[in-house]
Design an enzyme around this catalytic site. Structure first.
Site, PDB file in Angstrom:
ATOM      1  N   ASP A   1     -20.878  19.613 -45.521  1.00  0.00           N
ATOM      2  CA  ASP A   1     -21.019  18.819 -44.300  1.00  0.00           C
ATOM      3  C   ASP A   1     -22.048  17.716 -44.605  1.00  0.00           C
ATOM      4  OD1 ASP A   1     -20.895  17.733 -41.787  1.00  0.00           O
ATOM      5  OD2 ASP A   1     -20.965  19.651 -40.747  1.00  0.00           O
TER       6      ASP A   1
HETATM    7  C1  NOJ Z   1     -21.060  16.279 -39.272  1.00  0.00           C
HETATM    8  C2  NOJ Z   1     -20.110  17.192 -38.559  1.00  0.00           C
HETATM    9  O1  NOJ Z   1     -20.685  18.483 -38.467  1.00  0.00           O
HETATM   10  C3  NOJ Z   1     -18.752  17.302 -39.213  1.00  0.00           C
HETATM   11  O2  NOJ Z   1     -17.902  18.012 -38.358  1.00  0.00           O
HETATM   12  C4  NOJ Z   1     -18.209  15.945 -39.533  1.00  0.00           C
HETATM   13  O3  NOJ Z   1     -16.934  16.062 -40.122  1.00  0.00           O
HETATM   14  C5  NOJ Z   1     -19.165  15.227 -40.478  1.00  0.00           C
HETATM   15  N1  NOJ Z   1     -20.452  15.072 -39.801  1.00  0.00           N
HETATM   16  C6  NOJ Z   1     -18.648  13.874 -40.919  1.00  0.00           C
HETATM   17  O4  NOJ Z   1     -18.685  12.956 -39.902  1.00  0.00           O
END
Ligand code: NOJ
Length: 770
Positions: free
Chosen positions: A293
């Site tokens: 993430d």
């Molecule tokens: C953080 C989020 O938790 C995740 O779901 C997302 O895909 C990523 N950022 C990328 O934007």
């Protein structure tokens, strides 16, 4: 993500015009998909030509935009040096083409970028939020929506979406409940697999986008429903519930996984080798790649798990994270780790291969650019919008309908519409909209409920918005856009709005109150301590109901809310969730009976936040709620939900009868057929969702009181009966036992129920022998 704050002020979304002339019209012909073997062969040949630094480059996902404090410049120089394998957070098509040109023309080996973005529920045509689509109890809804999203994304230069989110959510306080399919592993699995099929098609090719299954794993169990907080999940619960939809998505062929942010039983998911290696790769045989993430690799240090960035890179890489999303920890530290021999070049090759293979399978080497002249037409296609309206109506759940309040007559003379959400184009699509992600207006033209009602009823509408609710603490997106917090209404303002709402109601045939939450009140970093209707909405509702006029409550929200008062005092309640671009029209379709609602709840609907976490598939206590004194009941409230999992009404009524098993005694290797007759007992055609639940009465572990093991949404004409068949075999009867540490079907007696929700009473018994 919090580091994204302030990004918009940098103006980074404005495309750089200088290189555009060089790229317009450069689009190669459509290519035929490569077989997996051919993609593998080509990737291997390419890998042989790559330096160690270029390999590490493929594992680096860079922000395609400037983010103060995180990415101080556009990644062009790094792309030209072969130090970027993928970019994210950029959706400007010209800018994507421009960066792709840098990669293909300037980097030594001409390897195209893989462009990733959060295309969660549509690109410009925004479909209902995922929790809503799960409420359709129809996997075809998810598949169709995500197929449209895939076509739109590819046309706009995005080849990888960070979807589906398959986190089980048992606590409505958790803001991200809106992004998933609710509380149940069986329903969640069906929705997860459908989304993978929608994005990737039968196999990955030039028309697919790669799916990314997230957040692996256990994120939805964050303590207290607080986003990012630790998850402590016993292995049996983890395997029997939380991991199930992930495995379903993996079996459906998902190309990538995203590791979660939080600590899982004290080991951050992004550095958790048991999870990413032992379970995902060894047990399940996953062959794709894992991306962290955002900034999660760097954050291993913040967690107090890694000593320094080098240790963070080491721990994430050796745990099984192929690609570092936006923390730049790999690009700065992996070369050192390879040089010191802590990471071998063979391990590096293994990490890079699936990324190169994916690029080949997507056809990126042949066709890296998009035709900018065709993007707008694709993104605004009328077919996409028509599909959206249909799927939105199919996703709504009718929670209450006393005295046939709905459907409304088409000849209404005067309608009072109450609530600021009724006319909010910003909220009806929900969060995670591509073009509106960073607070921009987006380019869609959402139809609000007010607009749709005006369209149908002309001037006969009296609209009283009241003051829009506001978050007490800004959302991450408010902070990015610099949106200012509005002061709460003064007492005088509240009194005035209430008086106006009452007057409008008194002067109407019916009141439509559109209430709920702003889109920014759920999603990431959007957890709540209460589930109340925010702002002055509850007061407005009570005021209009006091006039005695029939009130229809339409809910726009991303989580169940505390609607106990409404459930007692308002005759009709329609859960519309955030229904998407055509959402207002879809609401009107249901309110006026052009569409007969058939959605069901994918979550147990709590009475109040104090009941959370709340889910139907809990274990039996030794003193269940219906015992007289020693009872698990709260002394001030039942533990039962306001509406059970699987619940939802229709304008039709249905009867379930003749539950029967083809064999009521089987051995652990055999399957029995469950049959049940469903009859439409009303005079209107409508949809029913037949649901099958089981319970293992005794065994090597306590088992949930009920578990969903089959469902089907069907349409029945008035008076029509259909006999539905479901199978119960190994797949449905087995569970992972904390004692044997194995998946097994244990001999014993199983209850089987069939009906319209998780309280179904039609019962049979199945005996399983050795
Ligand atoms: C953080 C989020 O938790 C995740 O779901 C997302 O895909 C990523 N950022 C990328 O934007």
């Amino acid at each position: 993500m919090n580091k994204l704050r302030g990004y918009l002020s940098s103006g980074a979304l404005i495309a750089s015009a200088c290189l555009l002339s060089a790229i317009s019209g450069v689009v190669a012909a459509q290519t035929t998909p490569l077989t997996n073997q051919e993609a593998h062969r080509r990737a291997e040949a390419l890998l042989k030509q790559m330096t160690m630094e270029e390999k590490v480059g493929q594992l680096n996902q860079a922000a395609g935009i400037v983010i103060p404090g995180l990415a101080t410049e556009k990644p062009d120089a790094a792309i030209a040096k072969g130090q970027v394998g993928s970019v994210l957070w950029q959706f400007d098509v010209k800018e994507l083409n421009r960066m792709q040109h840098v990669a293909v023309e300037k980097s030594r080996l001409h390897i195209p970028l893989l462009v990733g973005f959060d295309v969660i529920h549509g690109y410009r045509t925004i479909f209902p939020v995922p929790l809503a689509m799960a409420s359709s109890w129809d996997p075809a809804v998810e598949e169709a929506a995500q197929h449209q999203a895939a076509k739109d994304s590819r046309a706009a230069g995005i080849q990888w979406t960070f979807t589906p989110m398959v986190d089980i959510a048992r606590d409505a306080r958790w803001g991200r409940i809106v992004e998933g399919a609710g509380e149940d592993p069986y329903l969640g699995s069906a929705m997860a697999a459908a989304q993978v099929r929608g994005f990737q098609g039968d196999s990955i090719g030039p028309d697919s986008v790669l799916a990314c299954v997230k957040h692996f794993a256990g994120y939805g169990a964050a303590e207290g429903g607080r986003d990012y907080d630790s998850s402590n999940i016993p292995e049996s619960l983890f395997r029997n519930v939380y991991l199930v939809p992930f495995h379903a998505a993996e079996k459906a062929g998902a190309a990538s996984f995203m590791s979660a942010y939080m600590d899982l039983n004290d080991v951050p998911a992004t550095g958790n080798r048991w999870l990413l290696h032992d379970v995902l790769r060894q047990e399940w045989g996953f062959k794709g790649f894992v991306v962290s993430d955002a900034i999660a690799v760097g954050n291993l240090q913040t967690h107090g798990y890694a000593r320094d960035p080098e240790d963070a890179a080491y721990k994430a890489f050796t745990a099984g994270v192929n690609m570092d999303m936006a923390s730049l920890t790999y690009i700065h530290n992996l070369p050192k780790l390879v040089a010191s021999g802590k990471v071998t070049e063979a391990e590096l090759d293994t990490a890079v291969m699936p990324i190169l293979e994916a690029k080949y399978r997507l056809g990126l080497f042949d066709n890296p650019y998009v035709d900018e002249s065709k993007v707008d037409a694709q993104l605004s296609s009328p077919e996409g919008l028509a599909l959206e309206r249909k799927l939105a109506a199919r996703s709504m759940v009718l929670l209450k309908n006393d005295n046939h309040t709905l459907p409304l007559s088409k000849n209404l003379k005067k309608v009072a519409v109450i609530g600021s959400l009724a006319d909010s184009t910003k909220d009806i699509e929900g969060g995670w909209t591509v073009e509106g992600l960073f607070g921009g207006p987006g380019k869609s033209h959402p139809v609000t409920v007010l607009a749709a009602l005006k369209d149908r009823l002309g001037a006969n509408i009296n609209y009283v918005p009241g003051v829009a609710p506001a978050r007490e603490y800004p959302s991450m997106f408010d902070a990015m856009t610099g949106a200012k917090k509005l002061p709460p209404p003064t007492d005088a303002e509240v009194t005035d709005w209430i008086a106006r709402a009452k007057a409008a109601a008194a002067d109407s045939d019916v009141v439509v109150a559109v209430l709920g939450e702003l889109a920014s009140m759920s999603g990431e970093a959007a957890s709540r301590a209460t589930l109340d209707l925010p702002g002055m909405q509850q007061q407005m509702l009570e005021a209009v109901a006091a006039t005695g006029k029939p009130v229809v409550l339409v809910l726009e929200n991303g989580r169940p809310l505390d609607i106990r008062w409404a459930a007692d005092h308002v005759p009709a309640i329609l859960e519309a969730w955030y229904p998407g671009t055509e959402g207002g029209d879809a609401v009107a379709d249901v309110l006026f009976g052009d569409v007969n609602p058939g959605g069901k709840l994918p979550v147990s609907w709590p009475r109040t936040a104090g009941q959370e976490p709340l889910y139907y598939n809990h274990n039996l206590t030794h003193e269940p709620e219906d015992r007289p004194s020693f009872t698990s009941r709260y002394w001030d409230l039942t533990t039962r939900p306001l509406y059970p999992f699987g619940y939802g009404l229709s304008y039709s009524t249905f009867k379930f009868a003749n539950l029967r098993l083809s064999k009521d005694r089987i051995n652990a290797e055999q399957t029995t057929e469950v049959e049940v007759d469903v009859t439409n007992t009303s005079t209107v055609a409508g949809d029913s969702v037949a649901q099958i639940y089981i319970h293992q009465q005794a065994g090597s572990a306590s088992r949930p009181v009920r578990e969903l093991k089959g469902f089907r949404r069907i349409t029945l004409r008035p008076g029509e009966t259909q006999t539905l068949k479901f199978s119960l075999g190994k797949e449905e009867l087995q569970f992972w036992s904390p004692q044997t540490k194995l998946w097994d079907v244990e001999p014993g007696t199983f209850d089987v129920w069939a009906g319209e929700d998780s309280t179904a009473s039609l019962h049979a018994e199945l005996i399983v022998t050795k």
